[in-house]
Design an enzyme around this catalytic site. Sequence first.
Site, PDB file in Angstrom:
ATOM      1  N   SER A  57     -10.163   0.152   6.485  1.00 26.14           N
ATOM      2  CA  SER A  57      -9.704   0.428   5.334  1.00 26.14           C
ATOM      3  C   SER A  57      -9.089  -1.145   4.827  1.00 26.14           C
ATOM      4  CB  SER A  57      -8.539   1.173   5.514  1.00 26.14           C
ATOM      5  OG  SER A  57      -9.147   2.647   5.017  1.00 26.14           O
ATOM      6  N   SER A  89      -9.860   2.394   2.361  1.00 34.01           N
ATOM      7  CA  SER A  89      -8.982   3.139   1.525  1.00 34.01           C
ATOM      8  C   SER A  89      -7.945   2.120   0.771  1.00 34.01           C
ATOM      9  CB  SER A  89      -8.199   4.061   2.455  1.00 34.01           C
ATOM     10  OG  SER A  89      -7.466   3.570   3.355  1.00 34.01           O
ATOM     11  N   LYS A 120       0.851  -1.229   0.110  1.00 30.08           N
ATOM     12  CA  LYS A 120       0.091  -0.153   0.079  1.00 30.08           C
ATOM     13  C   LYS A 120       0.988   1.286   0.042  1.00 30.08           C
ATOM     14  CE  LYS A 120      -4.017   1.995   2.460  1.00 30.08           C
ATOM     15  NZ  LYS A 120      -5.025   2.042   3.647  1.00 30.08           N
TER      16      LYS A 120
HETATM   17  N1  GLN Z   1     -13.417   4.634   5.804  1.00 36.73           N
HETATM   18  C1  GLN Z   1     -12.725   5.201   6.863  1.00 36.73           C
HETATM   19  C2  GLN Z   1     -12.561   6.721   6.850  1.00 36.73           C
HETATM   20  O1  GLN Z   1     -12.612   6.997   5.703  1.00 36.73           O
HETATM   21  C3  GLN Z   1     -11.661   4.204   7.036  1.00 36.73           C
HETATM   22  C4  GLN Z   1     -10.518   4.608   6.437  1.00 36.73           C
HETATM   23  C5  GLN Z   1      -9.225   3.779   7.059  1.00 36.73           C
HETATM   24  O2  GLN Z   1      -9.458   2.618   7.835  1.00 36.73           O
HETATM   25  N2  GLN Z   1      -8.127   4.099   6.594  1.00 36.73           N
HETATM   26  O3  GLN Z   1     -12.233   7.101   7.616  1.00 36.73           O
END
Ligand code: GLN
Length: 457
Positions: A165, A141, A66
Amino acid sequence: MKIANKTVTATRLVKDALEKAKHFADYNIFTFLNEEGALKKAAEIDAKIARGEKVGRLAGVPYALKDNFLSPEGDTTASAHILEGCASPVTATAVEKLEAEGAIMIGRANLDAFAHGSSTENSYFGPTLNSHDKTRVAGGSSGGSAVAVALDIVEFATGTDTGGSIRQPASFNGVYGFKPTYGTISRYGVVAMASSLDCIGFFTKTPEDMDLLMSIAAGQDPKDMTTLPDYYNTNSKASPVHKIGIIKDFDNDVVDANIRNALKDKCELLKSKGYEIVELEMPTLKYALAAYYIIQPAEVASNLSRYDGVRYGFRSNDSSNLDGLYENTRNEGFMPENKRRIMIGNFVLSSGFYDAYFLKAAKARTLIIDEYNKAFSKCDFILTPVSPNPAFKLGEKVNDPVAMYLEDLMSVSLNLAGVPGLAIPAGETAEGLPIGLQLVGPRRSDKRLIEFAKEII
Ligand code: GLN
């Protein structure tokens, strides 16, 4: 194994992975392909094997990183313009551990900029497409990581999970995704989002692979003071599992019928295997999303304040004085969602609103932790959906932040409580979209949770 036995070379595996990555270029999975570096490493591993030297447990295994993990191979952009051109000054501990075992990074995977999002549409480099339906989102994400594994380009991928994410994109693409107990894997050298919630984890095709990666990556790191001593490899043999909890509060119309049915099917299967299903009431979880969307932006605002155009990556040309340099760099370098979170975070921390928002959210977090502790006195693990819906259409929610935040309804409470969650594939909808469920355990039950997943496939 195949490499050590010489049935296939590391070079062949890496070449195949790179070819597949190019074949699937239209999915927009990678922000950088590590062709030269990966082939060089593969050649070194093949030479070692030819000389009869010992190689690591991941020798020659191609993986996707990532793009918020620091490593010398390619710039770490976090899919944000503001970090473009920023060479990594250090290597993430997680990367060091994987590579010490011979894993080979073939590319950096796309994400929502700074990991803010649930669809990978907030990436400066454009969205990654879903592995099962190109008109739909990959989830986020860590969308690039999930799709790289789902399309079989790589054997595994790294991810970060601050509020879902890893688990949500894993479930949108039909692979395993694990968010360990907070502090299990070092976050040193990973771009910080919200430090009290951030966890490092993986995407794999099997729970066996997840177990292997966890056993390699877990452990205390003097460079990350929040890491726990390595309980993953030292906990004595996992005790048997008897009771699985189901959260009654989630059985409602907010959750897609396909997902509710998948959960019911899984419960029937578990009953037929002799497990007891326990119904749990967890009313405090309804505050999790609100608490998360206060605590997380507060920490984001503080973590992102270091990007000012002076120390990292991109700098605006439009900067005749210092304040202008900060303003223009941030304005041009951050995505709209990053800016939204910085503003919300500063608002909830400001002196007039701190008690009304941040302090209340912190109290709700304590109640959520208590509620999980209580739940785990009644059952060994909890089984819930990962998200209320399967993968949604590209563009469907990206202009409606609240609709996007609602997708995180079932994933964020785990991060607030610091407990582990494993997303497991659980069938498909009639349209062929993957459905994911998550197994949730008490803190430090990670090994037992993964062992249990192996049992119930
Ligand atoms: N979807 C969540 C957010 O936008 C989690 C993102 C993540 O885990 N990095 O905060």
